[in-house]
Structure formats: structure tokens, C-alpha cells
Scaffold this motif. Structure first.
Motif, PDB file in Angstrom:
ATOM      1  N   ASN A   1       0.840  -1.196   0.000  1.00  0.00           N
ATOM      2  CA  ASN A   1       0.000   0.000   0.000  1.00  0.00           C
ATOM      3  C   ASN A   1       0.883   1.257   0.000  1.00  0.00           C
ATOM      4  N   VAL A   2       0.407   2.299  -0.684  1.00  0.00           N
ATOM      5  CA  VAL A   2       1.193   3.523  -0.824  1.00  0.00           C
ATOM      6  C   VAL A   2       1.582   4.126   0.533  1.00  0.00           C
ATOM      7  N   HIS A   3       0.667   4.063   1.499  1.00  0.00           N
ATOM      8  CA  HIS A   3       0.979   4.674   2.801  1.00  0.00           C
ATOM      9  C   HIS A   3       2.020   3.851   3.563  1.00  0.00           C
ATOM     10  N   MET A   4       1.944   2.528   3.386  1.00  0.00           N
ATOM     11  CA  MET A   4       2.986   1.676   3.993  1.00  0.00           C
ATOM     12  C   MET A   4       4.343   1.983   3.349  1.00  0.00           C
ATOM     13  N   TRP A   5       4.320   2.152   2.012  1.00  0.00           N
ATOM     14  CA  TRP A   5       5.569   2.448   1.296  1.00  0.00           C
ATOM     15  C   TRP A   5       6.156   3.782   1.744  1.00  0.00           C
ATOM     16  N   GLU A   6       5.272   4.772   1.919  1.00  0.00           N
ATOM     17  CA  GLU A   6       5.753   6.114   2.266  1.00  0.00           C
ATOM     18  C   GLU A   6       6.078   6.265   3.740  1.00  0.00           C
ATOM     19  N   ASN A   7       5.655   5.290   4.550  1.00  0.00           N
ATOM     20  CA  ASN A   7       5.931   5.388   5.987  1.00  0.00           C
ATOM     21  C   ASN A   7       7.442   5.546   6.225  1.00  0.00           C
ATOM     22  N   PRO A   8       7.820   6.509   7.047  1.00  0.00           N
ATOM     23  CA  PRO A   8       9.263   6.747   7.276  1.00  0.00           C
ATOM     24  C   PRO A   8      10.000   5.478   7.719  1.00  0.00           C
ATOM     25  N   ALA A   9       9.318   4.603   8.443  1.00  0.00           N
ATOM     26  CA  ALA A   9       9.994   3.376   8.902  1.00  0.00           C
ATOM     27  C   ALA A   9      10.379   2.530   7.688  1.00  0.00           C
ATOM     28  N   THR A  10       9.451   2.390   6.719  1.00  0.00           N
ATOM     29  CA  THR A  10       9.762   1.599   5.516  1.00  0.00           C
ATOM     30  C   THR A  10      10.896   2.268   4.744  1.00  0.00           C
ATOM     31  N   GLN A  11      10.810   3.580   4.588  1.00  0.00           N
ATOM     32  CA  GLN A  11      11.857   4.281   3.831  1.00  0.00           C
ATOM     33  C   GLN A  11      13.228   4.140   4.506  1.00  0.00           C
ATOM     34  N   ARG A  12      13.216   4.163   5.840  1.00  0.00           N
ATOM     35  CA  ARG A  12      14.480   3.951   6.575  1.00  0.00           C
ATOM     36  C   ARG A  12      15.021   2.561   6.285  1.00  0.00           C
ATOM     37  N   ASN A  13      14.130   1.563   6.342  1.00  0.00           N
ATOM     38  CA  ASN A  13      14.557   0.178   6.114  1.00  0.00           C
ATOM     39  C   ASN A  13      15.066  -0.034   4.687  1.00  0.00           C
ATOM     40  N   ILE A  14      14.402   0.608   3.723  1.00  0.00           N
ATOM     41  CA  ILE A  14      14.839   0.515   2.319  1.00  0.00           C
ATOM     42  C   ILE A  14      16.255   1.101   2.197  1.00  0.00           C
ATOM     43  N   ALA A  15      16.464   2.231   2.859  1.00  0.00           N
ATOM     44  CA  ALA A  15      17.794   2.868   2.793  1.00  0.00           C
ATOM     45  C   ALA A  15      18.853   1.928   3.373  1.00  0.00           C
ATOM     46  N   VAL A  16      18.498   1.228   4.450  1.00  0.00           N
ATOM     47  CA  VAL A  16      19.445   0.275   5.067  1.00  0.00           C
ATOM     48  C   VAL A  16      19.748  -0.859   4.090  1.00  0.00           C
ATOM     49  N   LEU A  17      18.706  -1.398   3.453  1.00  0.00           N
ATOM     50  CA  LEU A  17      18.916  -2.515   2.514  1.00  0.00           C
ATOM     51  C   LEU A  17      19.841  -2.080   1.379  1.00  0.00           C
ATOM     52  N   LYS A  18      19.589  -0.871   0.852  1.00  0.00           N
ATOM     53  CA  LYS A  18      20.433  -0.384  -0.252  1.00  0.00           C
ATOM     54  C   LYS A  18      21.874  -0.242   0.209  1.00  0.00           C
ATOM     55  N   LYS A  19      22.038   0.275   1.429  1.00  0.00           N
ATOM     56  CA  LYS A  19      23.384   0.459   1.978  1.00  0.00           C
ATOM     57  C   LYS A  19      24.069  -0.893   2.165  1.00  0.00           C
ATOM     58  N   ASP A  20      23.265  -1.902   2.511  1.00  0.00           N
ATOM     59  CA  ASP A  20      23.818  -3.250   2.709  1.00  0.00           C
ATOM     60  C   ASP A  20      24.103  -3.963   1.382  1.00  0.00           C
ATOM     61  N   GLY A  21      23.774  -3.308   0.277  1.00  0.00           N
ATOM     62  CA  GLY A  21      24.111  -3.888  -1.030  1.00  0.00           C
ATOM     63  C   GLY A  21      22.965  -4.612  -1.711  1.00  0.00           C
ATOM     64  N   CYS A  22      21.756  -4.589  -1.119  1.00  0.00           N
ATOM     65  CA  CYS A  22      20.609  -5.196  -1.820  1.00  0.00           C
ATOM     66  C   CYS A  22      20.239  -4.303  -3.000  1.00  0.00           C
ATOM     67  N   LEU A  23      19.746  -4.936  -4.054  1.00  0.00           N
ATOM     68  CA  LEU A  23      19.293  -4.182  -5.220  1.00  0.00           C
ATOM     69  C   LEU A  23      17.785  -4.023  -5.087  1.00  0.00           C
ATOM     70  N   VAL A  24      17.338  -2.802  -4.835  1.00  0.00           N
ATOM     71  CA  VAL A  24      15.917  -2.582  -4.567  1.00  0.00           C
ATOM     72  C   VAL A  24      15.261  -1.930  -5.783  1.00  0.00           C
ATOM     73  N   MET A  25      14.259  -2.595  -6.333  1.00  0.00           N
ATOM     74  CA  MET A  25      13.520  -2.007  -7.461  1.00  0.00           C
ATOM     75  C   MET A  25      12.515  -1.020  -6.923  1.00  0.00           C
ATOM     76  N   ASP A  26      12.324   0.060  -7.623  1.00  0.00           N
ATOM     77  CA  ASP A  26      11.345   1.055  -7.208  1.00  0.00           C
ATOM     78  C   ASP A  26       9.943   0.543  -7.558  1.00  0.00           C
ATOM     79  N   PRO A  27       8.982   0.605  -6.622  1.00  0.00           N
ATOM     80  CA  PRO A  27       7.627   0.167  -6.999  1.00  0.00           C
ATOM     81  C   PRO A  27       7.032   1.087  -8.062  1.00  0.00           C
ATOM     82  N   ALA A  28       6.059   0.557  -8.796  1.00  0.00           N
ATOM     83  CA  ALA A  28       5.402   1.363  -9.823  1.00  0.00           C
ATOM     84  C   ALA A  28       4.248   2.150  -9.193  1.00  0.00           C
ATOM     85  N   THR A  29       3.834   3.196  -9.899  1.00  0.00           N
ATOM     86  CA  THR A  29       2.684   3.976  -9.453  1.00  0.00           C
ATOM     87  C   THR A  29       1.487   3.556 -10.293  1.00  0.00           C
ATOM     88  N   GLY A  30       0.350   3.368  -9.676  1.00  0.00           N
ATOM     89  CA  GLY A  30      -0.834   2.980 -10.448  1.00  0.00           C
ATOM     90  C   GLY A  30      -1.953   2.561  -9.530  1.00  0.00           C
TER      91      GLY A  30
END
Ligand code: CTP
Length: 402
Positions: free
Chosen positions: A121-150
Motif C-alpha cells: 500500500n502507498v501509505h505503507m511504502w511512504e511510511n518513514p519506517a519503511t523508507q528507513r529500512n529501504i535505505a538500510v537494505l540499499k546500503k547493505d548492497g541489496c538491489l531494490v527495485m522502485d515500486p510502480a505507481t498505479g
């Protein structure tokens, strides 16, 4: 043959993972699936088991009495791990290193590259906690695809949709096997326009959309290069790929700094950005009020760094520097001057007086200049085709120097 472990978690998009498994198999990958209990409620293991002809991993303790450790076995078997769809929950667990079920434990145990495809859900995606976790994954070397809008399952539009299956397959393809003639080469492309602040809310900018630079970046990517995009203000969506890095800048001096940082490791620099030649000498630190200005307000402009010239003068043997020349008259003569003055290897000259082929348009008509060569006039082409032709020329030149 590459072994891909697909980790399915409990997002409603889980049904699309079935199609992804089929698409990966068609591309020649060996696929095994692990599911969380929540994902099992959406798509049963029998579906994945019959597609892959392999047992689906979902229970951490399955077969433990026989002495096998299936989550470690899956983690070790895979050349690539794909978490698809990835819920906010698995993203949070991965960011923290939590291993409390078969999927999270196998992901913690794998040393294969990990691709994460969030869908929520868009609100789950935009939640600062999710965004923080995504930033951590990227920093750890995971390749994170950006979700689509629709359109989301909840019945409204927003960011959070799982990208299309073919896009995920493409992404995975470039993650595991960067093939092509520019594989292993680093290409830096600047694109868009720079903005020079007048005060905190106003700026002097230009009409560059970023389309030409984007076409070049995409062509370089298709040829297998790792691409760093240094983007000013743009009106295009930038590609999402594990081989693309985006550095966003606003002013010419920020762009100069970014180029300076990227240049030493680059094989090719392509300055497709429309860079401001002048900046305001002393931008106001607070918003200018019109009452304070009587009849006129003089702006003193001072020159900016000529980034292309700086790069042309610093380039080392083997590095290739490409510039553009936007002209409204005397195209060839002005472009020849730029080739010489800026120490560039190639200048792509275009006539920006014609709106059909200039800023923002999909086509371009360019003349390409190289040292010691006659100017080459290319017919009117789409920007995509110009990008591909230019990358082909660059590839041939790099090849000669190797
Ligand atoms: N360029 C640059 N830094 C600047 C100005 C331009 O790196 N401060 C680069 C552009 O990205 C482009 C090339 O130089 O690749 C030529 O840009 P252009 O605007 O055509 O030429 P200028 O050098 O600005 O000269 P003029 O405006 O007088 O034509």
C-alpha cells in the motif's frame, strides 16, 4: 545456467510471482521458491511446486528429522535471491537481520546478490519506517527495485504496485549477467538543466528536458556499461537498474563537483546537460520583496565553471570526453571551436533554433565532430537512435584505444 531463489511474501501481488517464475524459467534460469506462511494463504505451495518441480520451502523445521537443513541448502544453491513481492514486514526484518521463519532465515544465510521487489500500500511504502529500512537494505548492497505507481488493490492510485513481470526479468537479467560490448566500462552522463538561484525561491534555468541524455544513458546501459547519471532539473523518468547510479544536482557548481568526483573512475564522460554559463554573483539569502525594488533590480552575473573544459583538460589516456554544442547559428564553426577549446574527443552539435528538433522534442538532428575528422552529419533521428549511434561510435573509439 543461473540458479534463482524466489522468496514470496504475503502481499496481494503474490499471484504475480507465479508469472515471474514462469518468465524466469523461459529465460533459462533454474528456479526454486520459498514462501512465508502469509504468502501461502494467497498462493498455495502446490502451484510453485508444480511449476518448478521442486519442493517449496516454507517450514523452517520441515525434514529436520532427516537431518537436512533446507533453508541453508536453498541459500547456498542460489546464485541470486529475489524477494518478490516484498512486504514492508520482510523489508523491516531484512534490514534488522531478523530470522524467524524459513524465508527470513534463508535470506540472512545467503551470500548471493539479493534483489528486492517491494509491493505494498502507498501509505505503507511512504511510511518513514519503511523508507528507513529501504535505505538500510540499499546500503547493505541489496538491489531494490522502485515500486510502480498505479491502481492499487485498495481501489485507489498510488506508489506501491509491483513492477511489471517483464521489467523485473530485465532487472534481474542485468543484475546477474551484464553482457554487451561496454560490460565492465563506466559511463558518466550529465543531463537536464542546471538552476542558478536568485533568492531562496527563484532561479535562472533553461529549457533542457533531459531526453537526449536519458537516451544516451539507456543506450550505454543496453550495451552493458555501468552508468552514473548526474541529473540537473529534468522532465523524464530515469531508468531503474542495478547498473545505474543517479546523482541529483541543482546548480552548475554542484554538477562540476559531481563530475570531478566521478571522473577518475570513468571510462567515458558525456556532458549532455544544458549547463548555465553564468550564475548570480550574490544570490539573496531571503526572498526578494517587490516593494523593495523600485523600477529595476540589477542582477550581476559571473561565469560558472566550464565543466566540459575542466574534464577535457584533466582526462587521462584511455578516457573519452564527449560534449554537446547547442547553437542557433554557425553550427559547425562554433562546434569546432568547442572541440578545440574544451579538449573534447567528440562534440555533438545540434541546432536548437528549431523547436521540432530542439529542447523537449523526441527527435534530434546532429552533426558529430571529432578531432582530425570531417564533421559527420546524421539525418534527423529519434533521440533514442541518436543515443544508440553515439554509444556505438564511442564503443569503437574505446576499442581502438584498448
Ligand atoms: N558545458 C559545461 N559547463 C558549462 C557550460 C557548458 O560543461 N559551464 C558543456 C555542456 O554540457 C555542453 C558543452 O559544454 O556539453 C557546450 O555547451 P554550450 O552551452 O553549447 O556551449 P558554451 O560553452 O556554454 O558556449 P556558448 O554558450 O557561448 O555557446
Amino acid at each position: 545456467m543461473k540458479n534463482v531463489a524466489v522468496y514470496v511474501t504475503g502481499s496481494i501481488a503474490a499471484y504475480k510471482a507465479v508469472e515471474l517464475v514462469r518468465a524466469l524459467q523461459k529465460r533459462g534460469y533454474a528456479v526454486r521458491v520459498a514462501e512465508t506462511y502469509d504468502a501461502e494463504r494467497l498462493v498455495g505451495p502446490a502451484t510453485f511446486a508444480s511449476l518448478t518441480k521442486e519442493k517449496v520451502l516454507s517450514d523452517l523445521w520441515a525434514d529436520s528429522a532427516q537431518g537436512s537443513v533446507p533453508h541453508i541448502e536453498l541459500a547456498d544453491w542460489s546464485d541470486l535471491a529475489v524477494v518478490v513481492p516484498a512486504t514492508a514486514n520482510i523489508i523491516a526484518k531484512m534490514a534488522q537481520g531478523i530470522a524467524d521463519d524459513a524465508v527470513s532465515t534463508a535470506l540472512l544465510a545467503t551470500s548471493a546478490p539479493v534483489v528486492v521487489v517491494p509491493a505494498m500500500n502507498v501509505h505503507m511504502w511512504e511510511n518513514p519506517a519503511t523508507q528507513r529500512n529501504i535505505a538500510v537494505l540499499k546500503k547493505d548492497g541489496c538491489l531494490v527495485m522502485d515500486p510502480a505507481t498505479g491502481y492499487l488493490a485498495e481501489g485507489y492510485r498510488g506508489k506501491g504496485r509491483m513492477p511489471a513481470v517483464n521489467q523485473i526479468v530485465e532487472y534481474i537479467g542485468s543484475a546477474v549477467q551484464p553482457a554487451g560490448i561496454l560490460a565492465g566500462k563506466r559511463v558518466v552522463v550529465t543531463l537536464g538543466g542546471t538552476r542558478e538561484p536568485v533568492d531562496p525561491v527563484r532561479f535562472i534555468g533553461n529549457r533542457s528536458s533531459g531526453k537526449m541524455g536519458l537516451a544516451i544513458a539507456q543506450a550505454a546501459l543496453q550495451a552493458g556499461a555501468s552508468v552514473t547519471i548526474i541529473a540537473g532539473s529534468i522532465q523524464v523518468a530515469l531508468p531503474s537498474s542495478p547498473r545505474v547510479r543517479v546523482v541529483s544536482v541543482l546548480t552548475t557548481e554542484e554538477m562540476a563537483q559531481a563530475v570531478q568526483e566521478q571522473l577518475p573512475a570513468a571510462d567515458v564522460l558525456i556532458m549532455a546537460a544544458a549547463v548555465a554559463d553564468f550564475k548570480i554573483a550574490h544570490p539573496a539569502t531571503h526572498k526578494l520583496k517587490k516593494q523593495a525594488v523600485r523600477s529595476s533590480y540589477p542582477l550581476t552575473l559571473v561565469p560558472t565553471t566550464d565543466i566540459l573544459r575542466m574534464a577535457g583538460m584533466r582526462k587521462k589516456p584511455g578516457q573519452l570526453v564527449v560534449g554537446f554544442a547547442a547553437e542557433t547559428d554557425n553550427l559547425i564553426a562554433h562546434a569546432q571551436d568547442k572541440l578545440a577549446n574544451k579538449h573534447a574527443d567528440i562534440i555533438v552539435a545540434n541546432d536548437v533554433s528549431d523547436d521540432q528538433i530542439g529542447f523537449g522534442s523526441d527527435d534530434n538532428q546532429v552533426t558529430v565532430l571529432r578531432r582530425g575528422q570531417e564533421p559527420e552529419q546524421w539525418s534527423r533521428l529519434s533521440k533514442k537512435a541518436v543515443g544508440q549511434k553515439l554509444i556505438k561510435m564511442i564503443t569503437q573509439l574505446i576499442g581502438k584505444e584498448d
